[in-house]
Scaffold this active site. Structure first.
Site, PDB file in Angstrom:
ATOM      1  N   ASP A   1      -4.265 -12.907   3.657  1.00  0.00           N
ATOM      2  CA  ASP A   1      -5.996 -12.483   4.031  1.00  0.00           C
ATOM      3  C   ASP A   1      -7.000 -12.743   3.229  1.00  0.00           C
ATOM      4  O   ASP A   1      -7.948 -12.363   3.703  1.00  0.00           O
ATOM      5  CB  ASP A   1      -5.643 -10.955   4.430  1.00  0.00           C
ATOM      6  CG  ASP A   1      -4.966 -10.138   3.510  1.00  0.00           C
ATOM      7  OD1 ASP A   1      -4.749 -10.580   2.380  1.00  0.00           O
ATOM      8  OD2 ASP A   1      -4.620  -8.932   3.802  1.00  0.00           O
TER       9      ASP A   1
ATOM     10  N   HIS B   1      -6.156  -7.336  -0.490  1.00  0.00           N
ATOM     11  CA  HIS B   1      -6.558  -6.200  -0.619  1.00  0.00           C
ATOM     12  C   HIS B   1      -5.604  -5.510  -1.924  1.00  0.00           C
ATOM     13  O   HIS B   1      -4.529  -6.245  -2.246  1.00  0.00           O
ATOM     14  CB  HIS B   1      -5.915  -5.065   0.457  1.00  0.00           C
ATOM     15  CG  HIS B   1      -6.585  -5.309   1.861  1.00  0.00           C
ATOM     16  ND1 HIS B   1      -5.914  -6.177   2.682  1.00  0.00           N
ATOM     17  CD2 HIS B   1      -7.690  -5.006   2.342  1.00  0.00           C
ATOM     18  CE1 HIS B   1      -6.757  -6.289   3.742  1.00  0.00           C
ATOM     19  NE2 HIS B   1      -7.896  -5.542   3.545  1.00  0.00           N
TER      20      HIS B   1
ATOM     21  N   HIS C   1       0.837  -1.146   0.107  1.00  0.00           N
ATOM     22  CA  HIS C   1      -0.032   0.035  -0.032  1.00  0.00           C
ATOM     23  C   HIS C   1       0.888   1.316   0.136  1.00  0.00           C
ATOM     24  O   HIS C   1       0.268   2.465  -0.142  1.00  0.00           O
ATOM     25  CB  HIS C   1      -0.989  -0.053   1.178  1.00  0.00           C
ATOM     26  CG  HIS C   1      -1.895  -0.840   1.163  1.00  0.00           C
ATOM     27  ND1 HIS C   1      -2.799  -1.187   0.434  1.00  0.00           N
ATOM     28  CD2 HIS C   1      -2.305  -1.958   2.371  1.00  0.00           C
ATOM     29  CE1 HIS C   1      -3.636  -2.116   0.477  1.00  0.00           C
ATOM     30  NE2 HIS C   1      -3.366  -2.702   1.790  1.00  0.00           N
TER      31      HIS C   1
HETATM   32 ZN    ZN Z   1      -4.354  -7.318   2.667  1.00  0.00          ZN
END
Ligand code: ZN
Length: 311
Positions: free
Chosen positions: A250, A165, A127
């Site tokens: 995740d 993500h 990120h």
């Molecule tokens: Zn993640």
């Protein structure tokens, strides 16, 4: 048997994000315990943690961002750039070690001393933007490694990001670069809100970004077919010379942050698909780095399944 490098060191537990934070250091202790129980480290070559130099970080980050990460804690900041990225006194040092160790592991593989590798490090990286810490990430570890491979003459690099993500930072850093292909499958809608299928790169990099958004609860099928039916055919054309994996776990069905319902076994299958891609054009060279994964048991089991499938 393949020669696999492994970065697995208690130093990465000293990035203290405070009690109850989902990035808590216990994640790594659990992975180390399970790897030891399965005898995995003994089958790998241990890679010693080394810090990333300014030169390495500057390939993907602004100088001001690096200085900010290095000095934030000492100037009293306890969160970096946003409230989701807690820092402790050791965070900057450990983030440099995460990036530097991955570069070192990639060098061993690029030099032919190892076939592949896995870096169990934290904080995660995907990120982190060129000028911003975000989503638990300080430096973009996988991007630093890709840029370092480029600097040593690797012409085409694939980054496979199967964290639940979207890796906004990695995508943005390389979106105009045709030599780094960024693939991400991720749950949508979910943090950070980027990663639509229409995001395919920009300028000279158009076509070198492949986003596969998945819906919550879809399970193993779409997670794996995104790799086998979307990524693999694209790689017949791109022909990567080196494959990096942003290996977050995740998307697992037990994960408290993600909801993709992926099984532990799917990570072994995913590893097999990525290995087949690497075998075609990259002499089998696959180097993975840990990103997310917040259910301790599921994380350790999935990481073990991934490493076992790399061996
Ligand atoms: Zn993640």
């Amino acid at each position: 048997m393949r020669r696999i490098g492994l970065v697995l060191d208690p130093v990465f537990e000293s990035h203290d994000t405070g009690d109850g934070h989902p990035k808590r250091a216990a994640r790594l202790a659990q992975i180390r315990a399970l790897f030891d129980e399965r005898g995995l480290p003994a089958r790998c070559v241990a890679i010693r943690p080394v810090p990333a130099s300014d030169e390495m970080l500057l390939r993907v980050h602004d100088a001001a961002h690096i200085r900010h990460v290095d000095t934030a804690f000492a100037s009293g900041e306890r969160f970096l750039d946003s409230m989701d990225t807690a820092i402790g006194s050791e965070s900057a040092r450990v983030a440099r070690l995460a990036a530097g160790s991955l570069v070192s592991l990639c060098d061993e593989v690029a030099d032919g001393r190892l076939d592949s590798g896995l870096a169990i490090v934290r904080p995660p990286g995907h990120h982190a933007e060129r000028d911003l810490a975000m989503g638990f990430c300080l430096f973009n570890t996988v991007a630093v490694a890709a840029a370092s491979l480029k600097a040593r003459g690797v012409a085409r690099i694939l980054i496979v990001d199967w964290d639940v993500h979207h890796g906004n930072g990695t995508q943005h850093i390389f979106e105009e670069d045709p030599s780094v292909f960024y693939y991400s499958s991720h749950q949508m809608p979910l943090y950070p809100g980027t990663g639509y299928a229409r995001e395919q790169g920009k300028g000279a990099g158009t076509g070198a970004t492949l986003n596969v958004p998945l819906r919550a609860g879809e399970g193993d099928g779409p997670f794996l077919s995104a790799l086998s039916d979307a990524l693999a055919p694209a790689m017949k054309e791109f022909r990567p010379e080196f494959v990096l994996v942003s290996a977050g776990f995740d998307a697992h069905r037990d994960d408290p942050l993600g909801g993709l319902s992926v099984s532990t076994e799917a990570y072994a299958s995913a590893t097999g698909i990525v290995r087949a891609i690497a075998d075609e054009s990259a002499s089998g060279r696959v180097v993975s780095v840990l990103e997310g994964g917040y259910d301790l048991r599921a994380l350790a089991e999935s990481a073990a399944a991934h490493l076992t499938a790399l061996l």
